[in-house]
Design an enzyme around this catalytic site. Structure first.
Site, PDB file in Angstrom:
ATOM      1  N   TYR A 117       2.193   0.988  -1.254  1.00 12.14           N
ATOM      2  CA  TYR A 117       1.662   0.277  -0.084  1.00 12.14           C
ATOM      3  C   TYR A 117       0.336   0.915   0.325  1.00 12.14           C
ATOM      4  O   TYR A 117       0.228   2.136   0.406  1.00 12.14           O
ATOM      5  CB  TYR A 117       2.649   0.371   1.094  1.00 12.14           C
ATOM      6  CG  TYR A 117       2.118  -0.281   2.352  1.00 12.14           C
ATOM      7  CD1 TYR A 117       2.436  -1.603   2.670  1.00 12.14           C
ATOM      8  CD2 TYR A 117       1.261   0.405   3.219  1.00 12.14           C
ATOM      9  CE1 TYR A 117       1.927  -2.214   3.799  1.00 12.14           C
ATOM     10  CE2 TYR A 117       0.741  -0.204   4.354  1.00 12.14           C
ATOM     11  CZ  TYR A 117       1.081  -1.509   4.636  1.00 12.14           C
ATOM     12  OH  TYR A 117       0.567  -2.122   5.745  1.00 12.14           O
ATOM     13  N   GLU A 132      -4.856  -5.300   3.375  1.00 13.43           N
ATOM     14  CA  GLU A 132      -3.594  -4.716   2.899  1.00 13.43           C
ATOM     15  C   GLU A 132      -3.299  -5.088   1.453  1.00 13.43           C
ATOM     16  O   GLU A 132      -3.550  -6.225   1.037  1.00 13.43           O
ATOM     17  CB  GLU A 132      -2.452  -5.220   3.791  1.00 13.43           C
ATOM     18  CG  GLU A 132      -1.090  -4.637   3.455  1.00 13.43           C
ATOM     19  CD  GLU A 132       0.037  -5.333   4.218  1.00 13.43           C
ATOM     20  OE1 GLU A 132       0.372  -4.885   5.318  1.00 13.43           O
ATOM     21  OE2 GLU A 132       0.564  -6.334   3.699  1.00 13.43           O
TER      22      GLU A 132
END
Ligand code: GDP
Ligand code: MN
Length: 380
Positions: free
Chosen positions: A101, A189
């Site tokens: 992530y 992201e």
């Protein structure tokens, strides 16, 4: 404004972040062609502006062209968390060894950007933080200085990234920060940032642009889609009006957001239900006032319109002329209750009296107006 995955990925690729080979399909014929070009083994990704598509069934793998088409037949037109799937992004299947992530987001409270990295990616960051708090690495970036190299190194060493991946991951982090600044994003992201036998690949992509900066990014504004937005809301947005549709029946037009909220409260207090929130803004002229009526007349649930104007920089005579114009140009059939107070109120009332006597009911106070509106709605 949220960008679709396929749009965000184009931006990533331009900045040197590796993405899987892929293309966008808007119909089955194109989809078949793309699946063939990609060699049949593909992942189908519904392009809707909601998170967690994987869990909701919006991400499907196919091992042949035919099965890709079969999956797409069901996916096109289906509803994913309330959004209709109109576009499917097709990508070659990649072999994912680990899911990481990585994101950089604006932190309004701390007045900085906050970089978050974790090797426990693939799931929501909230879930990662809950399940593996020790695996979430957070670094504050001061927008005055930008991202320092030592901060990138800090992420890499804390996350215990093996040395052969240092260069590659640093480059991804730097590219992400560059994109954030260049596009004035609130969030950039990659989840998952996929570790494959051939290195790091962005398997998903998210970019949210700060709406207040959109005027500096005309090319992005053109990409804007009003997914999930009601038709009336879309028109209001295009006209630059601040409108939110609600499920009641008393149409509300006010100048100033506070005034619109107070008007809605009074309608509730009077036992009625507002059909909308509509703020025509300070200094609204006749044209804007007319547009407000046009928007409300599109909503079939509106039984009465209560227009509540307190003239400060807004001039009541201008607003009155807008109402006259609305009556002339639109086929207004709902009763209108009007409160006009403040700058040029006498002139405004005179115009209404002269042009629209018997068609518009003028009240003295907003309390009275709300009460009358609820009452009149009952007769409709
Ligand atoms: P989201 O659920 O909306 O965040 O959609 P993602 O694009 O993140 O996809 C969800 C999951 O699907 C990922 O975490 C991966 O596990 C899987 N996935 C997505 N793309 C690929 C791919 O190309 N290959 C493989 N093997 N898995 C993928
Ligand atoms: Mn994802």
């Amino acid at each position: 404004m949220k960008l679709h995955e396929y749009q965000a990925k184009q931006i990533f690729a331009k900045h040197g972040v590796r993405i899987p080979r892929g293309a966008l399909a808007e119909n089955l014929q194109d989809l078949r062609k793309i699946a063939e070009e990609l060699g049949g083994k593909v992942v189908l990704k519904a392009q809707v502006l909601v998170g967690g598509r994987g869990k909701a069934g919006g991400i499907k793998k196919a091992l042949s062209v035919d099965s890709a088409v079969e999956i797409a037949e069901k996916m096109f037109g289906s509803s994913l968390k309330g959004e209709i799937v109109k576009k499917i992004y097709l990508e070659e299947l990649i072999e994912i060894k680990e899911e990481w992530y990585l994101s950089i987001a604006l932190d309004r409270v701390e007045k900085c950007y906050s970089l978050i990295f974790s090797t426990a990616g693939g799931i929501d960051i909230e879930e990662i933080a809950q399940k593996f708090p020790e695996k979430v690495i957070k670094v504050k970036i001061d927008p005055r200085w930008g991202l320092w190299d030592y901060q990138t190194r800090e992420v890499l060493s804390k996350a215990k990234i093996s040395s052969e991946l240092w260069k590659e991951l640093s480059n991804v982090i730097k590219a992400l920060y560059k994109i954030l600044v260049e596009y004035e994003a609130e969030l950039v992201e990659i989840n998952p940032l996929a570790l494959t036998p051939n290195g790091l690949i962005a398997a998903d992509a998210k970019i949210n642009i700060d709406d207040n900066a959109l005027f500096r990014h005309k090319d992005l504004e053109a990409l804007r889609e009003y997914g999930g937005v009601d038709e009336v809301e879309r028109k209001a947005l295009a006209e630059g009006l601040n409108y939110v549709k609600l499920d009641g029946y008393v149409g509300v037009i006010a100048n100033g957001a506070g005034m619109a909220m107070a008007t809605m409260d009074l309608i509730y207090l009077g036992g009625g239900k507002p059909a909308n929130f509509l703020d025509i803004g300070g200094g609204a002229g006749a044209e804007t006032a007319k547009k407000a009526f046009e928007i409300l007349s599109m909503d079939k649930n509106v039984k009465v319109i209560f227009m509540n104007i307190f003239g400060g920089i807004t001039r009541c005579d201008e607003v009155a002329m807008g109402i006259v114009k609305a009556f002339k140009e639109l086929n207004l059939s709902v009763p209108i209750i009007l409160r006009l107070s403040g700058t040029n109120e006498e002139e405004g009332r005179r115009i209404i009296e002269k042009e629209l006597s018997g068609k518009v009911e003028v009240v003295e106070t907003m309390e009275e107006g709300a009460r009358r509106a609820v009452e009149v709605a009952k007769w409709q």
